[in-house]
Design a protein around this motif. Structure first.
Motif, short mmCIF file in Angstrom:
data_model
loop_
_atom_site.label_atom_id
_atom_site.label_comp_id
_atom_site.label_asym_id
_atom_site.label_seq_id
_atom_site.Cartn_x
_atom_site.Cartn_y
_atom_site.Cartn_z
N PHE A 42 0.83 -1.21 0.00
CA PHE A 42 0.00 0.00 0.00
C PHE A 42 0.87 1.26 0.00
CE2 PHE A 42 -2.12 3.36 2.47
CZ PHE A 42 -3.16 3.63 1.60
N ILE A 43 1.84 1.31 0.88
CA ILE A 43 2.74 2.47 0.96
C ILE A 43 3.50 2.63 -0.35
CG2 ILE A 43 4.79 3.39 2.13
CD1 ILE A 43 3.66 1.98 4.70
N TYR A 44 4.00 1.54 -0.89
CA TYR A 44 4.72 1.55 -2.16
C TYR A 44 3.84 2.13 -3.28
CZ TYR A 44 7.11 -0.26 -6.31
OH TYR A 44 7.73 -0.37 -7.53
N THR A 45 2.60 1.67 -3.34
CA THR A 45 1.69 2.13 -4.39
C THR A 45 1.39 3.62 -4.26
OG1 THR A 45 0.70 -0.05 -4.62
CG2 THR A 45 -0.60 1.80 -5.42
N MET A 46 1.22 4.10 -3.04
CA MET A 46 0.94 5.52 -2.84
C MET A 46 2.13 6.39 -3.27
SD MET A 46 -2.15 5.71 -1.93
CE MET A 46 -2.55 4.20 -2.75
N ILE A 47 3.33 5.96 -2.90
CA ILE A 47 4.53 6.71 -3.30
C ILE A 47 4.72 6.60 -4.81
CG2 ILE A 47 7.05 6.84 -3.08
CD1 ILE A 47 6.67 5.83 -0.17
N PHE A 48 4.49 5.43 -5.37
CA PHE A 48 4.57 5.21 -6.82
C PHE A 48 3.67 6.21 -7.54
CE2 PHE A 48 3.16 3.42 -10.78
CZ PHE A 48 4.21 2.67 -11.27
N GLN A 49 2.41 6.28 -7.11
CA GLN A 49 1.47 7.17 -7.77
C GLN A 49 1.85 8.64 -7.60
OE1 GLN A 49 -2.24 5.87 -6.06
NE2 GLN A 49 -2.60 4.43 -7.73
N ALA A 50 2.35 9.00 -6.44
CA ALA A 50 2.76 10.39 -6.21
C ALA A 50 3.92 10.76 -7.13
CB ALA A 50 3.16 10.58 -4.74
N VAL A 79 1.28 7.48 -22.79
CA VAL A 79 0.81 6.09 -22.85
C VAL A 79 1.57 5.22 -21.84
CG1 VAL A 79 0.72 4.03 -24.33
CG2 VAL A 79 -0.01 6.26 -25.23
N VAL A 80 2.88 5.41 -21.75
CA VAL A 80 3.69 4.65 -20.77
C VAL A 80 3.25 5.01 -19.36
CG1 VAL A 80 6.01 4.37 -19.81
CG2 VAL A 80 5.65 4.26 -22.28
N TRP A 81 3.01 6.29 -19.09
CA TRP A 81 2.55 6.72 -17.77
C TRP A 81 1.22 6.05 -17.43
CZ3 TRP A 81 -1.87 9.37 -16.25
CH2 TRP A 81 -1.90 9.78 -14.92
N ALA A 82 0.29 6.07 -18.37
CA ALA A 82 -1.02 5.45 -18.14
C ALA A 82 -0.88 3.95 -17.90
CB ALA A 82 -1.95 5.73 -19.31
N ALA A 83 -0.02 3.30 -18.67
CA ALA A 83 0.20 1.86 -18.49
C ALA A 83 0.79 1.58 -17.11
CB ALA A 83 1.11 1.33 -19.59
N LEU A 84 1.77 2.38 -16.70
CA LEU A 84 2.39 2.18 -15.39
C LEU A 84 1.35 2.34 -14.27
CD1 LEU A 84 5.74 4.11 -15.87
CD2 LEU A 84 5.50 1.65 -15.43
N PHE A 86 -1.93 2.02 -14.47
CA PHE A 86 -2.90 0.93 -14.56
C PHE A 86 -2.33 -0.34 -13.95
CE2 PHE A 86 -4.67 -2.73 -16.82
CZ PHE A 86 -6.02 -2.55 -16.57
N ILE A 87 -1.11 -0.68 -14.33
CA ILE A 87 -0.47 -1.90 -13.82
C ILE A 87 -0.33 -1.83 -12.31
CG2 ILE A 87 1.71 -3.20 -13.78
CD1 ILE A 87 2.03 -2.36 -16.77
N GLU A 88 0.13 -0.70 -11.80
CA GLU A 88 0.35 -0.57 -10.36
C GLU A 88 -0.96 -0.65 -9.58
OE1 GLU A 88 2.37 -0.52 -6.90
OE2 GLU A 88 3.20 -0.75 -8.90
N ILE A 89 -1.98 -0.01 -10.07
CA ILE A 89 -3.27 -0.05 -9.37
C ILE A 89 -3.84 -1.46 -9.37
CG2 ILE A 89 -5.68 0.72 -9.52
CD1 ILE A 89 -4.49 3.46 -10.49
N SER A 111 5.82 -13.22 -5.90
CA SER A 111 6.43 -13.45 -7.20
C SER A 111 5.87 -12.49 -8.23
CB SER A 111 6.19 -14.90 -7.63
OG SER A 111 6.63 -15.10 -8.94
N ALA A 112 4.56 -12.27 -8.20
CA ALA A 112 3.92 -11.34 -9.14
C ALA A 112 4.42 -9.92 -8.90
CB ALA A 112 2.41 -11.41 -9.00
N PHE A 113 4.56 -9.53 -7.64
CA PHE A 113 5.05 -8.19 -7.29
C PHE A 113 6.44 -7.99 -7.89
CE2 PHE A 113 7.04 -4.89 -4.87
CZ PHE A 113 6.02 -4.08 -4.38
N PHE A 114 7.29 -8.97 -7.74
CA PHE A 114 8.65 -8.90 -8.26
C PHE A 114 8.64 -8.77 -9.79
CE2 PHE A 114 12.51 -11.01 -9.84
CZ PHE A 114 13.48 -10.21 -9.25
N LYS A 115 7.88 -9.63 -10.45
CA LYS A 115 7.84 -9.62 -11.92
C LYS A 115 7.23 -8.33 -12.47
CE LYS A 115 7.66 -14.62 -12.13
NZ LYS A 115 6.77 -15.79 -12.24
N ILE A 116 6.17 -7.87 -11.84
CA ILE A 116 5.54 -6.62 -12.28
C ILE A 116 6.49 -5.44 -12.07
CG2 ILE A 116 3.68 -4.99 -11.75
CD1 ILE A 116 1.91 -7.52 -11.24
#
Length: 141
Positions: A42-50, A79-84, A86-89, A111-116
């Motif tokens: 959760f923390i990672y995703t919030m920082i990622f999005q910020a 497009v890359v930003w939108a893809a990133l 989308f994938i992260e969410i 494993s999915a977290f690592f690959k993504i």
């Protein structure tokens, strides 16, 4: 002023890339703690999005301040930003809704977290390389 905005955009991209690389450690740091994995995700995703939003904002301001218009490279960046995003969410939603107390599910999601994360790093690096090639005149977009 345009040079400052492009520099800020570039610095944010480097910080973001460092953050993505550091994020690869999350599945390993929370290997035995499913609740910690969910919280760290959760923390990672919030920082990622910020960070991703700051990058997009700085890029859009640079486009308009520099009156460069929407060239192919700018459109690819969006497009890359939108893809990133989308994938992260989707990744976080999957982790949030899963039963991580099930050992197999926890292992699968780590494993999915690592690959993504590797895919996200690849997308950012590919965009950086494309922009470097564009700046050197090797690629015209």
């Amino acid at each position: 002023m345009i040079e400052q905005m492009i520099t800020a955009h570039s610095i944010l991209v480097k910080v973001f890339l460092g953050f993505l690389v550091a994020g690869i450690a999350i599945p390993f740091m929370t290997a035995k703690n499913p609740v910690g994995f969910k919280k760290a995700s959760f923390i990672y995703t919030m920082i990622f999005q910020a960070l991703a939003t700051m990058i997009a904002f700085a890029g859009i301001v640079a486009i308009y301040a520099g009156h460069t218009g929407w060239d192919t490279a700018s459109i690819i960046m969006v497009v890359v930003w939108a893809a990133l995003m989308f994938i992260e969410i989707k990744k976080y939603k999957l982790i949030k809704l899963s039963d991580l107390h099930n050992r197999n599910t926890h292992l699968l999601l780590k494993s999915a977290f690592f690959k993504i994360s590797l895919i996200e790093i690849f997308l950012v690096v590919a965009m950086v390389v494309l922009m470097i090639l564009k700046a050197k005149g090797i690629v015209t977009l």
